[in-house]
Scaffold this motif. Sequence first.
Motif, mmCIF file in Angstrom:
data_model
loop_
_atom_site.group_PDB
_atom_site.id
_atom_site.type_symbol
_atom_site.label_atom_id
_atom_site.label_comp_id
_atom_site.label_asym_id
_atom_site.label_seq_id
_atom_site.Cartn_x
_atom_site.Cartn_y
_atom_site.Cartn_z
ATOM 1 N N SER A 132 -53.227 -5.674 -7.005
ATOM 2 C CA SER A 132 -51.427 -5.760 -6.897
ATOM 3 C C SER A 132 -51.120 -6.613 -7.332
ATOM 4 O O SER A 132 -50.420 -7.078 -7.138
ATOM 5 C CB SER A 132 -52.150 -6.140 -5.463
ATOM 6 O OG SER A 132 -52.794 -7.330 -5.307
ATOM 7 N N THR A 160 -53.190 -7.577 4.020
ATOM 8 C CA THR A 160 -51.268 -7.746 2.845
ATOM 9 C C THR A 160 -51.657 -6.459 1.936
ATOM 10 O O THR A 160 -50.227 -6.594 1.390
ATOM 11 C CB THR A 160 -51.383 -8.969 2.452
ATOM 12 O OG1 THR A 160 -52.626 -9.562 1.782
ATOM 13 C CG2 THR A 160 -51.105 -10.001 3.975
ATOM 14 N N GLY A 185 -45.989 -10.447 5.633
ATOM 15 C CA GLY A 185 -45.374 -9.263 5.921
ATOM 16 C C GLY A 185 -46.893 -8.292 6.863
ATOM 17 O O GLY A 185 -46.438 -7.489 7.221
ATOM 18 N N SER A 191 -46.057 -6.469 10.203
ATOM 19 C CA SER A 191 -45.219 -4.848 10.346
ATOM 20 C C SER A 191 -46.858 -4.083 10.556
ATOM 21 O O SER A 191 -46.572 -3.094 11.058
ATOM 22 C CB SER A 191 -44.545 -4.445 8.983
ATOM 23 O OG SER A 191 -46.206 -4.343 7.388
ATOM 24 N N ARG A 221 -37.089 -6.220 0.375
ATOM 25 C CA ARG A 221 -38.540 -5.707 0.016
ATOM 26 C C ARG A 221 -39.063 -5.314 0.834
ATOM 27 O O ARG A 221 -39.545 -4.423 1.162
ATOM 28 C CB ARG A 221 -39.086 -7.275 -0.315
ATOM 29 C CG ARG A 221 -38.472 -7.773 -1.560
ATOM 30 C CD ARG A 221 -39.662 -8.925 -2.131
ATOM 31 N NE ARG A 221 -41.091 -8.599 -2.191
ATOM 32 C CZ ARG A 221 -41.808 -9.894 -2.050
ATOM 33 N NH1 ARG A 221 -41.631 -11.139 -1.879
ATOM 34 N NH2 ARG A 221 -43.193 -9.359 -2.127
ATOM 35 N N ARG A 263 -38.817 -2.171 2.292
ATOM 36 C CA ARG A 263 -38.762 -0.902 1.523
ATOM 37 C C ARG A 263 -41.010 -0.689 1.797
ATOM 38 O O ARG A 263 -41.174 0.333 1.412
ATOM 39 C CB ARG A 263 -38.433 -1.309 -0.333
ATOM 40 C CG ARG A 263 -37.599 -1.142 -0.775
ATOM 41 C CD ARG A 263 -37.367 -1.467 -2.839
ATOM 42 N NE ARG A 263 -38.275 -2.796 -2.960
ATOM 43 C CZ ARG A 263 -37.371 -3.639 -3.877
ATOM 44 N NH1 ARG A 263 -36.035 -3.636 -2.712
ATOM 45 N NH2 ARG A 263 -37.856 -5.100 -3.519
ATOM 46 N N LYS A 264 -41.310 -1.523 2.357
ATOM 47 C CA LYS A 264 -42.519 -1.286 2.769
ATOM 48 C C LYS A 264 -42.058 -0.879 4.039
ATOM 49 O O LYS A 264 -43.312 -0.576 4.459
ATOM 50 C CB LYS A 264 -43.322 -3.040 2.370
ATOM 51 C CG LYS A 264 -44.145 -3.224 3.903
ATOM 52 C CD LYS A 264 -44.894 -5.365 4.246
ATOM 53 C CE LYS A 264 -45.592 -5.482 4.869
ATOM 54 N NZ LYS A 264 -47.124 -4.686 4.416
ATOM 55 N N LYS A 303 -42.274 2.801 3.221
ATOM 56 C CA LYS A 303 -43.871 2.462 2.531
ATOM 57 C C LYS A 303 -44.398 3.158 3.963
ATOM 58 O O LYS A 303 -45.369 4.429 4.259
ATOM 59 C CB LYS A 303 -43.984 1.610 1.620
ATOM 60 C CG LYS A 303 -45.299 2.647 1.033
ATOM 61 C CD LYS A 303 -45.918 1.607 0.313
ATOM 62 C CE LYS A 303 -46.791 2.397 -1.277
ATOM 63 N NZ LYS A 303 -48.335 2.658 -0.048
ATOM 64 N N GLU A 304 -44.453 2.556 4.624
ATOM 65 C CA GLU A 304 -45.901 2.793 5.435
ATOM 66 C C GLU A 304 -44.642 3.596 6.481
ATOM 67 O O GLU A 304 -46.233 4.755 6.903
ATOM 68 C CB GLU A 304 -45.423 1.349 6.786
ATOM 69 C CG GLU A 304 -46.514 0.033 5.983
ATOM 70 C CD GLU A 304 -46.029 -0.399 6.303
ATOM 71 O OE1 GLU A 304 -45.957 -0.989 8.059
ATOM 72 O OE2 GLU A 304 -46.269 -1.850 6.218
#
Length: 421
Positions: free
Chosen positions: A30, A236, A327, A330, A403, A406-407, A410-411
Amino acid sequence: MDRSLETLRQRRAAAWRKETVPYIRYMGRSGFPGFAALAVLSGLIGYIAFLGRVPPDFPITAVGTAALLPFLAWSPLRSFLVPADTVFLMPRESGMRAYLLPAARAGITLSYLLLLAALVVYAPLYRQGAAPTWWPLIAIAFIPLKAANAWAAWSERRMAWPSARRLYRLLRWAATALVLAALLSQPLWKSALFGMLASAALAAAYRLPAKHRFPWERLIEEEAGARRRRYRFFGTFIDVPASGEASAARRPYLTWMAAGLKFQRSNAYTYLYARTLFRTELGGIVLRLTALGMLTAALTGRARLLNGWGAAAAGFLFVVLTSVQLGALSRAHRHSVWRHVYPLPESQREASLLAVVRGALAGSAALMWLSLALTLAPAGNDIPVGTALLAYMVYSFKILPARFKRKLAKERNDDLGVSDK
């Protein structure tokens, strides 16, 4: 010695390592290790620059006590015990010493090595002051202190009442801080005498509370907490399985904010995620990062590192670290069935989640900036203070939302089975 119990713990430890290796690989890919190495390198460069011009009134002993105390008083113990052990292993309680002894040795060794590394980093600053004792002798003096803390921590685990456990832990940390401060500021024979007197007084006090012979429930709780913390960290970077029930903390000094929301449909998810943040371990992590960021900003600001720009950069680093931890929010309730039962739109959930994360980061960043401003503004470093305020708020209200969206996208695609390619 019961070798079968020792072998059982070895198998459990090996199974845990095998279970977490894939997550460690994902973390390595990552970019987080590079980011952490860059942060450490930047800190060392700033620290070396600061050593060249330490102010005469800099609190060297206080800083050393604050930096070394967590490693000295911390006594980890990975037991790998599970709730079923209270049925299947309790009849063999008399032989559990063989089970826990390797864990105790590993915990003491790890924490002492970390303490020694912290002492090596602190030693150049220590020599800037009076330095009444040669620092390698301090490292040797830490050995009995570490052993005494390990024994006291085990006694605390055995205490029958949680209130007594918390009180004695507080007393132990306070006494260790006093002994450590004496060790860093007084000749070795004086601090050693004081340490022996404090240890004798605490040893007598630790005989008073009622104790269990073997703290099954406490060790199981600690093991579950250790697993949750590690999985939350891995979470994360990639999806991880849930690890037991999440522990809840009251934190009335924070939960009143969620209780102040209006009772209406549009605030349903906001209330849910705010309570989740305030009452779970994630909230504790954010609080600790905020406090550490405030302390770092104040110390680097007091040292006038790079004319105040070093303090602004240090605060910004903690803002970024806090956003990384936030983060993980989420993933809370991500796979809950009730999301598909109650008539609440998915877009409202994501908007509320973003609002909670953004508000939490903005509040944390504001506290860090306030600590920075109170340190730098009286000295006339207004430009770094103003720039830091702008940078912290831009990151909280502009960069983080982009950001985080976008996260979430993606999820959402992962849940639907849609590839990003």
